[in-house]
Design a protein around this motif. Structure first.
Motif, PDB file in Angstrom:
ATOM      1  N   PRO A  73       0.843  -1.223  -0.144  1.00  0.00           N
ATOM      2  CA  PRO A  73      -0.434  -0.531  -0.345  1.00  0.00           C
ATOM      3  C   PRO A  73       0.772   1.131  -0.334  1.00  0.00           C
ATOM      4  CG  PRO A  73       0.485  -0.953   2.228  1.00  0.00           C
ATOM      5  CD  PRO A  73       1.331  -1.811   1.451  1.00  0.00           C
ATOM      6  N   LEU A  74       1.873   0.951  -0.828  1.00  0.00           N
ATOM      7  CA  LEU A  74       3.219   2.299  -0.312  1.00  0.00           C
ATOM      8  C   LEU A  74       2.118   3.275  -0.788  1.00  0.00           C
ATOM      9  CD1 LEU A  74       6.825   0.334  -0.192  1.00  0.00           C
ATOM     10  CD2 LEU A  74       5.320   1.403   1.218  1.00  0.00           C
ATOM     11  N   TRP A  75       2.657   4.380  -0.413  1.00  0.00           N
ATOM     12  CA  TRP A  75       2.531   5.477  -1.267  1.00  0.00           C
ATOM     13  C   TRP A  75       0.458   6.102  -1.784  1.00  0.00           C
ATOM     14  CZ3 TRP A  75       7.595   4.617  -2.486  1.00  0.00           C
ATOM     15  CH2 TRP A  75       7.855   5.766  -2.852  1.00  0.00           C
ATOM     16  N   LYS A  76      -0.446   5.192  -0.799  1.00  0.00           N
ATOM     17  CA  LYS A  76      -1.609   5.305  -0.928  1.00  0.00           C
ATOM     18  C   LYS A  76      -1.909   5.677   0.610  1.00  0.00           C
ATOM     19  CE  LYS A  76      -5.671   2.854  -2.757  1.00  0.00           C
ATOM     20  NZ  LYS A  76      -6.119   1.630  -3.063  1.00  0.00           N
ATOM     21  N   TRP A  77      -1.445   6.424   0.276  1.00  0.00           N
ATOM     22  CA  TRP A  77      -1.225   7.455   2.126  1.00  0.00           C
ATOM     23  C   TRP A  77      -1.649   8.897   1.627  1.00  0.00           C
ATOM     24  CZ3 TRP A  77       3.046   4.210   3.071  1.00  0.00           C
ATOM     25  CH2 TRP A  77       4.561   5.295   2.651  1.00  0.00           C
ATOM     26  N   CYS A  78      -1.870  10.066   2.742  1.00  0.00           N
ATOM     27  CA  CYS A  78      -2.261  10.985   2.586  1.00  0.00           C
ATOM     28  C   CYS A  78      -0.979  11.878   4.380  1.00  0.00           C
ATOM     29  CB  CYS A  78      -3.085  12.233   2.517  1.00  0.00           C
ATOM     30  SG  CYS A  78      -4.237  11.217   4.027  1.00  0.00           S
ATOM     31  N   LEU A  79      -1.507  13.339   4.114  1.00  0.00           N
ATOM     32  CA  LEU A  79      -0.980  13.855   5.578  1.00  0.00           C
ATOM     33  C   LEU A  79      -2.115  13.714   6.457  1.00  0.00           C
ATOM     34  CD1 LEU A  79       0.620  16.952   3.667  1.00  0.00           C
ATOM     35  CD2 LEU A  79       1.774  15.196   4.631  1.00  0.00           C
ATOM     36  N   GLU A  81      -3.533  15.996   8.572  1.00  0.00           N
ATOM     37  CA  GLU A  81      -4.250  16.878   8.440  1.00  0.00           C
ATOM     38  C   GLU A  81      -5.351  16.815   7.430  1.00  0.00           C
ATOM     39  OE1 GLU A  81      -0.034  19.009   6.811  1.00  0.00           O
ATOM     40  OE2 GLU A  81      -0.590  16.444   8.313  1.00  0.00           O
ATOM     41  N   ALA A  82      -4.623  15.858   6.083  1.00  0.00           N
ATOM     42  CA  ALA A  82      -5.917  15.422   5.261  1.00  0.00           C
ATOM     43  C   ALA A  82      -6.808  14.612   5.892  1.00  0.00           C
ATOM     44  CB  ALA A  82      -5.372  15.027   4.014  1.00  0.00           C
ATOM     45  N   THR A  83      -7.797  14.506   5.213  1.00  0.00           N
ATOM     46  CA  THR A  83      -9.139  13.962   5.149  1.00  0.00           C
ATOM     47  C   THR A  83      -9.449  13.089   4.109  1.00  0.00           C
ATOM     48  OG1 THR A  83     -10.184  15.193   6.570  1.00  0.00           O
ATOM     49  CG2 THR A  83     -11.439  13.449   5.483  1.00  0.00           C
ATOM     50  N   PRO A  84      -8.568  11.857   3.549  1.00  0.00           N
ATOM     51  CA  PRO A  84      -8.831  11.250   2.251  1.00  0.00           C
ATOM     52  C   PRO A  84     -10.535  10.592   2.334  1.00  0.00           C
ATOM     53  CG  PRO A  84      -8.098   9.781   4.814  1.00  0.00           C
ATOM     54  CD  PRO A  84      -8.465  11.231   4.963  1.00  0.00           C
ATOM     55  N   GLY A  85     -11.148  10.266   1.076  1.00  0.00           N
ATOM     56  CA  GLY A  85     -11.659   9.452   1.260  1.00  0.00           C
ATOM     57  C   GLY A  85     -12.341   8.658   1.300  1.00  0.00           C
ATOM     58  N   ARG A  86     -13.273   7.411   1.186  1.00  0.00           N
ATOM     59  CA  ARG A  86     -13.500   5.933   1.085  1.00  0.00           C
ATOM     60  C   ARG A  86     -12.041   5.017   0.036  1.00  0.00           C
ATOM     61  NH1 ARG A  86     -15.455   1.513  -1.226  1.00  0.00           N
ATOM     62  NH2 ARG A  86     -16.503  -0.301   0.337  1.00  0.00           N
ATOM     63  N   VAL A  87     -11.229   4.487   1.110  1.00  0.00           N
ATOM     64  CA  VAL A  87      -9.995   3.771   0.323  1.00  0.00           C
ATOM     65  C   VAL A  87     -10.066   2.548   0.868  1.00  0.00           C
ATOM     66  CG1 VAL A  87      -8.278   4.149  -0.398  1.00  0.00           C
ATOM     67  CG2 VAL A  87      -8.888   6.205   0.314  1.00  0.00           C
ATOM     68  N   ASP A  88      -9.860   1.657  -0.259  1.00  0.00           N
ATOM     69  CA  ASP A  88      -9.675   0.306   0.006  1.00  0.00           C
ATOM     70  C   ASP A  88      -8.086  -0.065  -0.107  1.00  0.00           C
ATOM     71  OD1 ASP A  88      -9.421  -1.945   0.491  1.00  0.00           O
ATOM     72  OD2 ASP A  88     -10.738  -3.112  -1.293  1.00  0.00           O
ATOM     73  N   SER A  89      -7.422   0.182   1.642  1.00  0.00           N
ATOM     74  CA  SER A  89      -5.788   0.169   1.314  1.00  0.00           C
ATOM     75  C   SER A  89      -6.105  -1.376   2.629  1.00  0.00           C
ATOM     76  CB  SER A  89      -5.273   1.035   2.544  1.00  0.00           C
ATOM     77  OG  SER A  89      -6.412   1.601   3.743  1.00  0.00           O
ATOM     78  N   PHE A  92      -4.338  -1.115   6.237  1.00  0.00           N
ATOM     79  CA  PHE A  92      -3.126  -0.209   5.981  1.00  0.00           C
ATOM     80  C   PHE A  92      -3.624   1.686   6.263  1.00  0.00           C
ATOM     81  CE2 PHE A  92       0.564   2.595   4.763  1.00  0.00           C
ATOM     82  CZ  PHE A  92       1.393   2.627   5.720  1.00  0.00           C
ATOM     83  N   ALA A  93      -3.028   1.968   7.462  1.00  0.00           N
ATOM     84  CA  ALA A  93      -3.122   3.603   7.607  1.00  0.00           C
ATOM     85  C   ALA A  93      -3.320   4.460   6.133  1.00  0.00           C
ATOM     86  CB  ALA A  93      -2.767   4.676   8.740  1.00  0.00           C
ATOM     87  N   THR A  94      -3.785   5.196   5.847  1.00  0.00           N
ATOM     88  CA  THR A  94      -4.202   6.355   5.090  1.00  0.00           C
ATOM     89  C   THR A  94      -3.608   7.335   5.423  1.00  0.00           C
ATOM     90  OG1 THR A  94      -6.255   6.431   5.299  1.00  0.00           O
ATOM     91  CG2 THR A  94      -6.282   5.185   3.514  1.00  0.00           C
ATOM     92  N   GLN A  95      -4.056   7.586   7.000  1.00  0.00           N
ATOM     93  CA  GLN A  95      -3.199   8.695   7.301  1.00  0.00           C
ATOM     94  C   GLN A  95      -1.683   8.976   7.436  1.00  0.00           C
ATOM     95  OE1 GLN A  95      -7.317   9.535   8.682  1.00  0.00           O
ATOM     96  NE2 GLN A  95      -6.488  11.732   8.457  1.00  0.00           N
ATOM     97  N   HIS A 125       0.016   9.039  -4.375  1.00  0.00           N
ATOM     98  CA  HIS A 125      -0.310   9.917  -2.966  1.00  0.00           C
ATOM     99  C   HIS A 125      -2.057   9.905  -2.916  1.00  0.00           C
ATOM    100  CE1 HIS A 125       3.691  11.518  -1.349  1.00  0.00           C
ATOM    101  NE2 HIS A 125       3.778  11.846  -2.419  1.00  0.00           N
ATOM    102  N   LEU A 126      -2.764   9.710  -2.489  1.00  0.00           N
ATOM    103  CA  LEU A 126      -4.411   9.835  -2.805  1.00  0.00           C
ATOM    104  C   LEU A 126      -4.634  11.668  -2.871  1.00  0.00           C
ATOM    105  CD1 LEU A 126      -5.573   8.168   0.590  1.00  0.00           C
ATOM    106  CD2 LEU A 126      -5.621   7.737  -1.332  1.00  0.00           C
ATOM    107  N   LYS A 127      -5.455  11.629  -3.530  1.00  0.00           N
ATOM    108  CA  LYS A 127      -6.293  12.825  -4.118  1.00  0.00           C
ATOM    109  C   LYS A 127      -7.529  13.691  -2.752  1.00  0.00           C
ATOM    110  CE  LYS A 127      -7.409  11.412  -7.927  1.00  0.00           C
ATOM    111  NZ  LYS A 127      -7.943  11.532  -8.891  1.00  0.00           N
ATOM    112  N   VAL A 128      -6.691  14.954  -1.825  1.00  0.00           N
ATOM    113  CA  VAL A 128      -7.103  15.255  -0.924  1.00  0.00           C
ATOM    114  C   VAL A 128      -7.206  16.716  -1.079  1.00  0.00           C
ATOM    115  CG1 VAL A 128      -6.263  13.211   0.777  1.00  0.00           C
ATOM    116  CG2 VAL A 128      -5.363  15.297   0.365  1.00  0.00           C
TER     117      VAL A 128
END
Length: 284
Positions: A73-79, A81-89, A92-95, A125-128
């Motif tokens: 799941p590397l790079w399927k993440w965001c900062l 402080e960001a709020t990701p949408g519904r993500v199938d990871s 693994f943590a998305t933030q 990187h997730l689009k946020v």
């Protein structure tokens, strides 16, 4: 006459559930000798300890199966402080704070070493919204590519619609810049269809960078949602795409990613039969 190398079919055991054994046994039943490892025993593979990874490798070895790729799941993440949408990871943590990310890369490289996987999937990187990060300008990317080269594995970016690099032009821009440093393409033809670019010309442009192919299929429901189905029975134009890709790159791994929840084993079997027949038409 020189024979053309055969393409490889790959099966992900977690399509059948958290226990990898049924999926491995299905691979043997279907005559598939390569696995993609994404999660097992209820955890993302890069979060598993060495003993659990060695058990998965042992189970594969007992069945004379090899691990073709680690679907990390590397790079399927965001900062944070960001709020990701519904993500199938897959557990693994998305933030993920930037300071923790290199450790995850190192864990993925160690998991690949234990499993014997020569390829590792990454994202971009997730689009946020306004907090979206630039994959091409990520200072960790050159370091990760360097570590991968030292470990004897290749990082492959998947064209994931929820991430920043998903359409053909953005893929080509990144791949042209980093391919010589070791970055390749984990081409998901279903995702390419989702962004409206599943055509032979696009496949031809991406083919030189492609080292691994994901195969999934779906139909569009009346409410606009996707309904996953066995490969070759949905809306992804595989009959147009596979001949072009197979002609340009005749020896690629094709991994079945069915996502059919009710009858995954049957969907995988049907997809494997379709894929074998489709590739047989391409190879001499």
């Amino acid at each position: 006459m020189t024979s053309t190398p055969a393409s490889t079919l790959v099966l992900n055991p977690d399509e059948l559930g958290p226990d990898p054994v049924p999926g491995m046994d299905l691979a043997v039943e279907l005559g598939i000798d390569a696995l993609e490892i994404r999660s097992a025993e209820g955890a993302n593979a890069i979060l598993l300890g060495a003993d659990r990874l060695r058990r998965i490798r042992s189970l594969a070895d007992e069945r004379e199966l090899r691990v073709a790729a680690l679907a990390s799941p590397l790079w399927k993440w965001c900062l944070p402080e960001a709020t990701p949408g519904r993500v199938d990871s897959f557990g693994f943590a998305t933030q993920v704070p930037p300071g923790e990310r290199l450790a995850h890369v190192e864990r993925a490289l160690e998991a690949a070493r234990i499993l014997g996987a020569p390829l590792i999937r990454i994202f971009s990187h997730l689009k946020v919204g306004g907090l979206t990060e630039s994959f091409a300008e990520d200072p960790m990317l050159p370091r990760a590519l360097e570590l991968a080269e030292q470990a004897g594995v290749r990082l492959l970016i998947e064209n994931e619609p929820v991430c920043t690099v998903a359409d053909a032009q953005s893929l080509l821009t990144v791949l042209e810049r980093f391919h010589d440093a070791g970055l390749g393409l984990w081409l998901d033809l279903g995702n390419l269809h989702e962004v409206g670019q599943a055509d032979p010309a696009t496949v031809e442009a991406l083919a030189p960078y492609t080292h691994y192919v994901h195969i999934k299929d779906f139909r569009q429901a009346a409410d606009g949602s996707r309904r996953f189905c066995p490969a070759g029975t949905g809306s992804v134009p595989y009959d147009e795409l596979l001949p072009r890709l197979g002609a340009l790159r005749p020896a690629l791994p094709y991994a079945l990613e069915t996502h059919v929840r009710d009858t995954p084993a049957e969907a995988l079997a049907e997809g494997a039969a379709y894929l074998r027949a489709a590739l047989a038409k391409v190879l001499p």
